[in-house]
Design a protein around this motif. Structure first.
Motif, mmCIF file in Angstrom:
data_model
loop_
_atom_site.group_PDB
_atom_site.id
_atom_site.type_symbol
_atom_site.label_atom_id
_atom_site.label_comp_id
_atom_site.label_asym_id
_atom_site.label_seq_id
_atom_site.Cartn_x
_atom_site.Cartn_y
_atom_site.Cartn_z
ATOM 1 N N LEU A 38 -7.461 7.034 -8.217
ATOM 2 C CA LEU A 38 -8.506 6.418 -7.402
ATOM 3 C C LEU A 38 -9.594 5.803 -8.285
ATOM 4 O O LEU A 38 -10.092 4.708 -8.014
ATOM 5 N N GLU B 253 -12.390 5.272 3.686
ATOM 6 C CA GLU B 253 -12.122 5.974 2.438
ATOM 7 C C GLU B 253 -11.241 7.192 2.705
ATOM 8 O O GLU B 253 -11.250 7.748 3.805
ATOM 9 N N SER C 53 -5.699 -1.070 -6.765
ATOM 10 C CA SER C 53 -6.778 -1.430 -5.849
ATOM 11 C C SER C 53 -6.649 -0.613 -4.577
ATOM 12 O O SER C 53 -5.557 -0.128 -4.233
ATOM 13 N N GLU C 54 -7.768 -0.448 -3.874
ATOM 14 C CA GLU C 54 -7.788 0.251 -2.601
ATOM 15 C C GLU C 54 -7.580 -0.736 -1.466
ATOM 16 O O GLU C 54 -8.211 -1.798 -1.450
ATOM 17 N N LEU D 6 -3.020 3.378 -2.365
ATOM 18 C CA LEU D 6 -3.406 2.401 -3.372
ATOM 19 C C LEU D 6 -2.342 1.314 -3.456
ATOM 20 O O LEU D 6 -1.192 1.531 -3.078
ATOM 21 N N ARG E 291 -11.125 1.974 -8.724
ATOM 22 C CA ARG E 291 -12.533 1.664 -8.478
ATOM 23 C C ARG E 291 -13.270 1.173 -9.718
ATOM 24 O O ARG E 291 -14.333 0.558 -9.595
ATOM 25 N N ASP F 243 0.839 -1.188 0.000
ATOM 26 C CA ASP F 243 0.000 0.000 0.000
ATOM 27 C C ASP F 243 0.879 1.245 0.000
ATOM 28 O O ASP F 243 1.753 1.384 0.854
ATOM 29 N N LEU G 196 -4.691 9.215 0.632
ATOM 30 C CA LEU G 196 -5.032 8.238 -0.417
ATOM 31 C C LEU G 196 -3.919 7.211 -0.539
ATOM 32 O O LEU G 196 -2.774 7.539 -0.824
#
Length: 341
Positions: A164, A317, A311-312, A335, A168, A32, A333
């Protein structure tokens, strides 16, 4: 400005593309990653190189510190100080502005004294124009710090939202990857023709900018009395324009809250209608760097999707925060990238 016109940007796509590819190449896979810092660094490299070419390495650290100083000014504070008050944040901004100017001044003088002005943005400003003649040194030094930071400040916010959306909407990301697969293996060989072929990628960028304009509030001053939607606007009045809501108007964009890049590929789309797309402003006060920003964002998007599935990570969020110049950015943020191969 001559150096920011679409034809000028098109002629230098081969200089923009390598940094976009390098950003994608350096993304660590399988973990991440907080997205905005490396995005900002990549776009700063592109923007500063576009403006100053071989002098970019000298000026990049000063540009980065000036960006930080501008961001510090809008951090939440318990106190609201008068604009004339020399607060620590304002003094810090002033010091970074002076440091950037002091680093740029000898570059301007060296280019003028040698006659080797360069073909970059600075070189264009050093050449006399039919309208303004030869710009004084101080005019150049007063103008370029703001332009320099603007080349990556707002695009960085936009890039966060774009990445982002790649995470998604994997089907849309796949379409971008398919287009990007046709780009040259050597990014330096990329031309404006290659960029023009990235039609879906550009549509995706525009759609993200429609939904999440990096500047959510614009101000304009009425030069004469006029009627607007049944209201009389007096001359001299300040009008606030909110692209965030204007670009979600169902009268112009069917299903306005839905992410639909295809709407920008539809011939019936009203994209050419004034006021429908405001992410770069519009009219004579529209963003002069719009062509550069679109090229940067399109190539960064294409090169990233070409290499990775995004991907998150699980968890809350990312939050949204207002930053410099009414910018709306993704805070925190993170990812994860996995290789498409």
């Amino acid at each position: 400005m001559r150096g920011l016109r679409p034809q000028a940007v098109a002629a230098r796509i081969g200089e923009i593309a390598p940094s976009a590819a390098r950003f994608a190449d350096q993304w660590p896979t399988g973990q991440d990653v907080e997205v905005l810092p490396p995005v900002r660094h990549a776009l700063a490299e592109i923007g500063v190189h576009y403006l100053f070419s071989e002098d970019a390495p000298t000026l990049l650290p000063f540009a980065s510190r000036l960006f930080l100083a501008r961001e510090v000014l809008v951090r939440p504070s318990r106190w609201v100080w008068p604009r004339w008050m020399p607060t620590p944040a304002r003094r810090f901004r002033t010091r970074q502005q002076v440091a950037f100017t002091n680093a740029l001044r000898p570059i301007v003088r060296r280019r003028r004294s040698s006659g080797r002005l360069g073909d970059d943005m600075l070189g264009q400003m050093l050449r006399p124009s039919s309208r303004y003649g030869l710009l004084p040194e101080e005019a150049i030094l007063d103008t370029l710090p703001g332009i320099t930071v603007a080349t990556f400040e707002t695009p960085s916010r936009a890039a966060g939202w774009i990445l982002l959306h790649l995470a998604r909407y994997p089907q849309a990301a796949g379409r971008v990857a398919a287009e990007a697969a046709l780009l040259p293996a050597d990014p330096a060989a990329t031309t404006s023709t290659h960029l023009d072929r990235l039609q879906y990628t550009q549509a995706l960028v525009r759609e993200v900018l429609r939904l999440h304009p990096p500047s959510w509030l614009l101000t304009r001053r009425a030069t004469r009395q006029t009627d607007l939607a049944g209201y009389t606007i007096d001359a001299g009045s300040t009008v606030l324009v909110c692209p965030y809501t204007a670009q979600r108007d169902a009268r112009e964009h069917p299903e306005p809250d839905q992410f639909q890049p295809e709407r920008w590929l539809d011939d019936s789309c009203s994209r050419a209608k004034p006021g429908v797309f405001l992410s770069f402003g519009t009219g004579p006060h529209g963003c002069e760097g719009a062509a550069l920003a679109m090229a940067m964002l399109t190539l960064l998007t294409a090169q990233t999707a070409r290499r990775y599935h995004l991907s998150e990570p699980p968890g809350p969020e990312p939050s949204y925060q207002v930053t410099t110049f009414e910018g709306l950015t993704t805070v925190g943020l993170r990812l994860r990238a996995t290789s498409r191969s």
